[in-house]
Write an enzyme that holds these catalytic residues in place. Structure first.
Site, PDB file in Angstrom:
ATOM      1  N   GLY A  31     -70.522  -5.677 -43.823  1.00  0.00           N
ATOM      2  CA  GLY A  31     -69.669  -4.566 -43.436  1.00  0.00           C
ATOM      3  C   GLY A  31     -69.528  -4.507 -41.923  1.00  0.00           C
ATOM      4  O   GLY A  31     -70.294  -5.159 -41.190  1.00  0.00           O
ATOM      5  N   ASN A  32     -68.571  -3.740 -41.441  1.00  0.00           N
ATOM      6  CA  ASN A  32     -68.381  -3.606 -39.999  1.00  0.00           C
ATOM      7  C   ASN A  32     -67.626  -2.335 -39.678  1.00  0.00           C
ATOM      8  O   ASN A  32     -66.855  -1.837 -40.499  1.00  0.00           O
ATOM      9  CB  ASN A  32     -67.682  -4.838 -39.392  1.00  0.00           C
ATOM     10  CG  ASN A  32     -66.725  -5.497 -40.354  1.00  0.00           C
ATOM     11  OD1 ASN A  32     -65.610  -5.024 -40.561  1.00  0.00           O
ATOM     12  ND2 ASN A  32     -67.167  -6.587 -40.972  1.00  0.00           N
ATOM     13  N   SER A  76     -67.208 -11.120 -37.547  1.00  0.00           N
ATOM     14  CA  SER A  76     -66.215 -12.148 -37.886  1.00  0.00           C
ATOM     15  C   SER A  76     -64.885 -11.530 -38.310  1.00  0.00           C
ATOM     16  O   SER A  76     -63.869 -12.221 -38.358  1.00  0.00           O
ATOM     17  CB  SER A  76     -66.744 -13.035 -39.019  1.00  0.00           C
ATOM     18  OG  SER A  76     -67.037 -12.261 -40.175  1.00  0.00           O
ATOM     19  N   GLU A  77     -64.878 -10.224 -38.623  1.00  0.00           N
ATOM     20  CA  GLU A  77     -63.638  -9.540 -39.006  1.00  0.00           C
ATOM     21  C   GLU A  77     -62.955  -8.877 -37.806  1.00  0.00           C
ATOM     22  O   GLU A  77     -62.158  -7.952 -37.961  1.00  0.00           O
ATOM     23  CB  GLU A  77     -63.920  -8.478 -40.076  1.00  0.00           C
ATOM     24  CG  GLU A  77     -64.525  -9.017 -41.357  1.00  0.00           C
ATOM     25  CD  GLU A  77     -63.581  -9.903 -42.162  1.00  0.00           C
ATOM     26  OE1 GLU A  77     -62.475 -10.188 -41.665  1.00  0.00           O
ATOM     27  OE2 GLU A  77     -63.959 -10.307 -43.265  1.00  0.00           O
ATOM     28  N   HIS A  97     -68.620  -3.141 -48.161  1.00  0.00           N
ATOM     29  CA  HIS A  97     -68.716  -3.840 -49.444  1.00  0.00           C
ATOM     30  C   HIS A  97     -69.259  -2.838 -50.458  1.00  0.00           C
ATOM     31  O   HIS A  97     -70.146  -3.150 -51.255  1.00  0.00           O
ATOM     32  CB  HIS A  97     -69.630  -5.046 -49.332  1.00  0.00           C
ATOM     33  CG  HIS A  97     -69.099  -6.127 -48.442  1.00  0.00           C
ATOM     34  ND1 HIS A  97     -69.777  -7.304 -48.206  1.00  0.00           N
ATOM     35  CD2 HIS A  97     -67.943  -6.218 -47.718  1.00  0.00           C
ATOM     36  CE1 HIS A  97     -69.072  -8.071 -47.384  1.00  0.00           C
ATOM     37  NE2 HIS A  97     -67.954  -7.427 -47.073  1.00  0.00           N
ATOM     38  N   HIS A 157     -63.854  -8.539 -52.719  1.00  0.00           N
ATOM     39  CA  HIS A 157     -64.465  -8.436 -51.388  1.00  0.00           C
ATOM     40  C   HIS A 157     -65.025  -7.038 -51.122  1.00  0.00           C
ATOM     41  O   HIS A 157     -66.236  -6.871 -51.003  1.00  0.00           O
ATOM     42  CB  HIS A 157     -63.418  -8.822 -50.334  1.00  0.00           C
ATOM     43  CG  HIS A 157     -63.951  -8.968 -48.947  1.00  0.00           C
ATOM     44  ND1 HIS A 157     -63.344  -9.754 -47.987  1.00  0.00           N
ATOM     45  CD2 HIS A 157     -65.012  -8.399 -48.334  1.00  0.00           C
ATOM     46  CE1 HIS A 157     -64.036  -9.667 -46.855  1.00  0.00           C
ATOM     47  NE2 HIS A 157     -65.036  -8.843 -47.034  1.00  0.00           N
TER      48      HIS A 157
END
Length: 226
Positions: A31-32, A76-77, A97, A157
C-alpha cells in the site's frame, strides 16, 4: 522551513499509514499514501512497514518525480499518485490492498451503487483493468477508472481513493471497503438491489436540502406569551 520539507504532510502521511494498518486496510509493506502541497508531494517509501512508518521515512518529490527531500526511494506506484494529482488536482491519495476490495476486484467489473453513501465516491465504483504494479499501463488504467469518481478498484490488486486532504482520502478508502463488504454480504443472501439514477438524484437533493453530514445546533423555540 522550505516547501520541499513538507513536515506537516510527512506527519499526516505517516499517521494515515498507521491508521490504515490499524483498520486492516494495509498489511506489511503493501500500500502507499501521499499528500500534496503546491508543487511538492510527500509520499511513502518503497519497502517500508506501514504500521510503523515515521515522518522521517516519508519522501518528498516534485510533480516530475524528482526527489527533493528524504533518504528513501519513493513507492513503485509514484507515477500513479502523480498522475492523479495532475489530472484531478487531488490533495491526497491512498492506495490499499484492503481485503474485501481486493477480493471483489478479482470477480467483478464494477461495484454497483447499493447504498446511498457510495454517492460520496461518485456512485458505482469502476474496476480498472489489470496491469502489472508500478507500470505506466496500470497508472493509465486507474486514472481512466477514476473519471467522475474519487475511488476505484484495481483488478486483482486492491483499491485507490483520493480526497482534498489526507483525512478525506483515508475516509474514502474506509468507505469503499465498507461498501465492498456490504455488497459481498448482500450477494451472499441474494441479488443486491441497486439504486437507480432517479433514486440517486433524490438522495443528492435530500442531502443538499437537509445539509446531510453536518452537525447543527438545535434552535431554541420561543415560549408562548402568557
Amino acid at each position: 522551513m522550505g516547501a520541499s520539507d513538507l513536515q506537516r504532510e510527512r506527519e499526516q502521511v505517516a499517521a494515515a499509514c498507521r491508521r490504515l494498518a490499524a483498520e486492516g486496510l494495509v498489511i506489511g509493506t503493501a500500500g502507499n499514501v501521499s499528500a500534496r502541497r503546491e508543487e511538492r508531494v510527500a509520499i511513502t517509501p518503497t519497502g517500508a512497514v506501514l504500521a510503523e512508518l515515521e515522518p522521517g521515512q516519508v519522501t518528498v518529490v516534485d510533480l516530475e518525480a524528482n526527489i527533493v527531500a528524504g533518504e528513501l526511494e519513493p513507492t513503485s506506484e509514484l507515477d500513479l499518485h502523480l498522475g492523479i494529482y495532475r489530472r484531478y488536482q487531488a490533495g491526497a491519495v491512498v492506495h490499499t490492498h484492503a481485503p474485501m476490495a481486493a477480493a471483489l476486484s478479482c470477480v467483478i467489473d464494477e461495484l454497483p451503487c447499493v447504498h446511498y453513501q457510495m454517492l460520496l465516491l461518485g456512485g458505482a465504483v469502476r474496476v480498472a483493468p489489470y496491469a502489472t504494479f508500478g507500470t505506466p499501463e496500470l497508472a493509465q488504467s486507474v486514472l481512466d477508472a477514476l473519471e467522475g469518481h474519487t475511488a476505484a478498484l484495481m483488478a486483482n490488486h486492491g483499491a485507490i481513493a483520493y480526497g482534498a486532504d489526507v483525512d478525506g482520502a483515508v475516509e474514502a478508502s474506509l468507505l469503499l471497503e465498507w461498501a465492498c463488504t456490504v455488497y459481498w454480504r448482500a450477494s451472499a443472501l441474494g441479488t443486491p438491489r441497486v439504486l437507480g439514477q432517479d433514486e440517486q438524484a433524490a438522495v443528492i437533493e435530500a442531502a443538499s436540502e437537509r445539509r446531510y453530514g453536518s452537525t447543527r445546533v438545535i434552535e431554541a423555540k420561543e415560549e408562548d406569551a402568557g
